[in-house]
Structures are given as structure tokens and as C-alpha cells.
Scaffold this motif. Structure first.
Motif, PDB file in Angstrom:
ATOM      1  N   UNK A  83       3.667   6.253 -17.827  1.00 15.87           N
ATOM      2  CA  UNK A  83       2.603   7.153 -17.424  1.00 15.87           C
ATOM      3  C   UNK A  83       3.177   8.256 -16.559  1.00 15.87           C
ATOM      4  N   UNK A  84       2.525   9.416 -16.564  1.00 11.27           N
ATOM      5  CA  UNK A  84       2.967  10.567 -15.775  1.00 11.27           C
ATOM      6  C   UNK A  84       1.894  10.884 -14.740  1.00 11.27           C
ATOM      7  N   UNK A  85       2.279  10.966 -13.473  1.00 13.61           N
ATOM      8  CA  UNK A  85       1.346  11.331 -12.407  1.00 13.61           C
ATOM      9  C   UNK A  85       1.966  12.458 -11.597  1.00 13.61           C
ATOM     10  N   UNK A  86       1.336  13.632 -11.612  1.00 16.72           N
ATOM     11  CA  UNK A  86       1.889  14.794 -10.923  1.00 16.72           C
ATOM     12  C   UNK A  86       1.835  14.622  -9.409  1.00 16.72           C
ATOM     13  N   UNK A  87       2.621  15.421  -8.709  1.00 19.23           N
ATOM     14  CA  UNK A  87       2.810  15.236  -7.274  1.00 19.23           C
ATOM     15  C   UNK A  87       1.643  15.746  -6.433  1.00 19.23           C
ATOM     16  N   UNK A  88       0.596  16.272  -7.055  1.00 20.73           N
ATOM     17  CA  UNK A  88      -0.617  16.601  -6.316  1.00 20.73           C
ATOM     18  C   UNK A  88      -1.826  15.828  -6.844  1.00 20.73           C
ATOM     19  N   UNK A  89      -1.563  14.789  -7.652  1.00 23.89           N
ATOM     20  CA  UNK A  89      -2.610  13.912  -8.170  1.00 23.89           C
ATOM     21  C   UNK A  89      -2.464  12.525  -7.550  1.00 23.89           C
ATOM     22  N   UNK A  90      -3.478  11.688  -7.720  1.00 18.32           N
ATOM     23  CA  UNK A  90      -3.402  10.324  -7.217  1.00 18.32           C
ATOM     24  C   UNK A  90      -4.326   9.409  -7.999  1.00 18.32           C
ATOM     25  N   UNK A  91      -4.003   8.135  -8.011  1.00 17.56           N
ATOM     26  CA  UNK A  91      -4.869   7.150  -8.648  1.00 17.56           C
ATOM     27  C   UNK A  91      -6.046   6.842  -7.737  1.00 17.56           C
ATOM     28  N   UNK A  92      -7.181   6.524  -8.342  1.00 15.66           N
ATOM     29  CA  UNK A  92      -8.427   6.377  -7.591  1.00 15.66           C
ATOM     30  C   UNK A  92      -8.522   5.057  -6.831  1.00 15.66           C
ATOM     31  N   UNK A  93      -7.812   4.046  -7.279  1.00 17.19           N
ATOM     32  CA  UNK A  93      -7.856   2.756  -6.590  1.00 17.19           C
ATOM     33  C   UNK A  93      -6.588   1.966  -6.917  1.00 17.19           C
ATOM     34  N   UNK A  94      -6.421   0.800  -6.287  1.00 17.90           N
ATOM     35  CA  UNK A  94      -5.167   0.063  -6.434  1.00 17.90           C
ATOM     36  C   UNK A  94      -5.154  -0.914  -7.604  1.00 17.90           C
ATOM     37  N   UNK A  95      -6.144  -0.824  -8.485  1.00 19.17           N
ATOM     38  CA  UNK A  95      -6.153  -1.665  -9.688  1.00 19.17           C
ATOM     39  C   UNK A  95      -6.082  -0.842 -10.971  1.00 19.17           C
ATOM     40  N   UNK A  96      -5.815   0.441 -10.830  1.00 18.96           N
ATOM     41  CA  UNK A  96      -5.762   1.335 -11.992  1.00 18.96           C
ATOM     42  C   UNK A  96      -4.754   0.843 -13.025  1.00 18.96           C
ATOM     43  N   UNK A  97      -3.526   0.609 -12.608  1.00 20.21           N
ATOM     44  CA  UNK A  97      -2.483   0.259 -13.578  1.00 20.21           C
ATOM     45  C   UNK A  97      -2.706  -1.123 -14.178  1.00 20.21           C
ATOM     46  N   UNK A  98      -3.257  -2.039 -13.402  1.00 20.15           N
ATOM     47  CA  UNK A  98      -3.612  -3.348 -13.943  1.00 20.15           C
ATOM     48  C   UNK A  98      -4.638  -3.190 -15.065  1.00 20.15           C
ATOM     49  N   UNK A  99      -5.636  -2.345 -14.842  1.00 17.18           N
ATOM     50  CA  UNK A  99      -6.678  -2.132 -15.852  1.00 17.18           C
ATOM     51  C   UNK A  99      -6.145  -1.403 -17.076  1.00 17.18           C
ATOM     52  N   UNK A 100      -5.215  -0.496 -16.851  1.00 16.84           N
ATOM     53  CA  UNK A 100      -4.591   0.212 -17.985  1.00 16.84           C
ATOM     54  C   UNK A 100      -3.817  -0.779 -18.851  1.00 16.84           C
ATOM     55  N   UNK A 101      -2.979  -1.588 -18.221  1.00 15.55           N
ATOM     56  CA  UNK A 101      -2.154  -2.530 -18.980  1.00 15.55           C
ATOM     57  C   UNK A 101      -3.001  -3.565 -19.716  1.00 15.55           C
ATOM     58  N   UNK A 102      -4.158  -3.886 -19.182  1.00 17.22           N
ATOM     59  CA  UNK A 102      -5.041  -4.853 -19.843  1.00 17.22           C
ATOM     60  C   UNK A 102      -5.522  -4.333 -21.194  1.00 17.22           C
ATOM     61  N   UNK A 103      -5.481  -3.014 -21.381  1.00 21.14           N
ATOM     62  CA  UNK A 103      -5.904  -2.405 -22.646  1.00 21.14           C
ATOM     63  C   UNK A 103      -4.805  -2.430 -23.702  1.00 21.14           C
ATOM     64  N   UNK A 104      -3.566  -2.682 -23.273  1.00 20.91           N
ATOM     65  CA  UNK A 104      -2.446  -2.663 -24.211  1.00 20.91           C
ATOM     66  C   UNK A 104      -2.336  -4.010 -24.927  1.00 20.91           C
ATOM     67  N   UNK A 105      -3.044  -4.112 -26.021  1.00 25.28           N
ATOM     68  CA  UNK A 105      -2.926  -5.281 -26.875  1.00 25.28           C
ATOM     69  C   UNK A 105      -1.816  -5.020 -27.896  1.00 25.28           C
TER      70      UNK A 105
END
Length: 248
Positions: A83-105
Motif C-alpha cells: 500500500x502507498x500512503x503519502x507523507x501528508x495523509x494518515x490512516x483513520x484508525x489503528x485497525x485499518x490494515x487488519x481490515x484491509x488484509x481480511x479482504x484478501x482472500x
């Protein structure tokens, strides 16, 4: 499954701490965090280095721009998903990546989600909301695209289809997603959550002149891939964003 997040920076001292904090505090994931800096002189390097081994790979050197930095980061990545996250952006909470990976079947190659544009100085003040919606084959011809900072894809597709084109100045992310999704038909999953806060003021939308340049590069993206857009594709793409201002 291991996920690599790549952040590209250049003189980002005012914003990069928010970005880093949002990544290093992600829960319940095998994470590799890579920061590629373009040779900053404003204190960015010192901020990054202050995080020690929480940043797994870091380089600061002159480059050919943001997409060159992204390509360096992708090449350095050892994760199954990038994933790419620019240096002026941020994730909304600390479970974002866990939820993303859960979609990778097994049959899923890429995942995308929703994004909000926030005020430069007040990250809780939402200016626009980008609800991506479910992807339907052919949607790119209707002006659709997912927000790039919410797009995650298996590394093997960077290796198979290539990285970001340095021939484009502002639309290389659009071209890459067009190439991966529309042309090569990777299997997508939609995570219907707002996962990224993006500070308002992107280069391609900063002025009418820049919007016209971006439109020209969008056309180039189709031509580079030997694709033929709809006659209305480049009208629908900016028009489709109008609704973002009414979803706050």
C-alpha cells in the motif's frame, strides 16, 4: 500475510509525524514500513530517524519525483501486499490494515476503500468524502477510479505489470490503476469504510490549469496502454467528484 506500506516524502516535516504515527500503531498485522525520502532539508529526516526500528527501511537521497520514490519503495518491499500512503495523509484508525488484509482472500488481488479530504490544520474537519462504491467492469470508461491511497495490491502484480510511469507528472497513479484493474482485470474487493484522511490541496486539483494538465495526462494514460476510452470518460471523471462535496 505480510503488508508493506510505502511513504514517499520530501520536506514533509510539518505532516509526516501524523503519517508515521498512523502506520506504526496499526494492530494485529505483520507490517513492514518503508519511507523513501527525496533528500529533505527541513527536519523530515530527523523525524523519521527518531522512530528507530519502527521504520523498517529508510532511504533519503535525490530522486526524480514522487513516482520515482514510490517505485523505489515498491522495489524494496518484501510484503505480500503493498500500500502507498503519502507523507501528508494518515490512516483513520489503528485497525485499518487488519481490515484491509481480511479482504484478501485467495481469489482477491487488490483491495480499495473510501477516503475523506480534511482541512490542512484540522484533521477532524472533513471537506469532502470520496465513497468509492463497488467496482463494475468498464467503470473506468465512466470516469470511475478508486482513491489511490486506499488501493492495496499484491506485490506480484507490480512484478508482473510494472510500477509507476515516470513519463507522467500527476497521473501515474491513475495510469497504474487503469493498467492493473481495467486492462489486466485483477480481482478487486471493496472495503466500504473510510480508511484514509487526505489533507486538502492535491496538485492535480489545485487550479483549473492543473486540472486541464491532469486531463491531458489521463488521456495519455489510456493511450500508453493501447486502450480506447469512452467519448465522455474525461468529462465524467471530474464531474463524478462533485458529489464528494455533499457527503461530509
Amino acid at each position: 500475510m505480510k503488508i508493506s506500506i510505502v511513504t514517499v516524502s520530501y520536506n514533509s516535516a510539518d505532516t509526516i509525524k501524523d503519517t508515521i504515527e498512523s502506520v506504526v500503531h496499526q494492530k494485529d498485522v505483520e507490517l513492514e514500513y518503508i519511507i523513501v525520502d527525496g533528500g529533505s532539508t527541513d527536519g523530515t529526516v530527523e523525524i523519521v530517524e527518531s522512530y528507530g526500528d519502527k521504520i523498517h527501511q529508510f532511504v533519503s537521497e535525490a530522486d526524480k519525483g514522487i513516482y520515482d520514490g514510490m517505485n523505489k519503495g515498491v522495489a524494496m518491499a518484501t510484503g505480500d501486499v503493498i500500500g502507498i500512503l503519502n507523507s501528508d495523509d494518515l490512516y483513520t484508525n489503528n485497525e485499518v490494515l487488519k481490515n484491509v488484509l481480511a479482504k484478501f482472500e485467495d481469489a482477491i488481488d487488490g483491495v480499495y476503500a473510501n477516503l475523506v479530504y480534511v482541512d490542512q490544520n484540522d484533521l477532524n474537519k472533513v471537506r469532502r468524502t470520496w465513497i468509492s462504491g463497488n467496482y463494475i467492469e468498464g467503470s473506468f470508461k465512466k470516469g470511475w477510479m478508486p482513491p489511490h491511497p486506499t488501493f492495496f495490491v499484491r506485490k506480484k502484480y507490480y512484478e508482473k505489470y510494472g510500477s509507476y510511469s515516470l513519463n507522467l507528472r500527476s497521473a501515474a497513479d491513475y495510469e497504474l490503476m487503469l493498467r492493473f484493474i481495467h486492462k489486466n482485470k485483477i480481482n478487486l474487493a471493496y472495503l466500504n469504510e473510510v480508511i484514509v484522511k487526505m489533507r486538502i490541496g492535491g496538485q492535480s486539483n489545485a487550479s483549473l490549469k492543473n486540472r486541464l494538465k491532469a486531463n491531458k495526462e489521463d488521456r495519455m494514460a489510456w493511450k500508453m496502454n493501447g486502450l480506447k476510452p469512452s467519448p465522455l470518460t474525461f468529462i465524467r471523471k471530474p464531474i463524478s467528484k462533485i458529489g464528494q462535496f455533499f457527503k461530509r
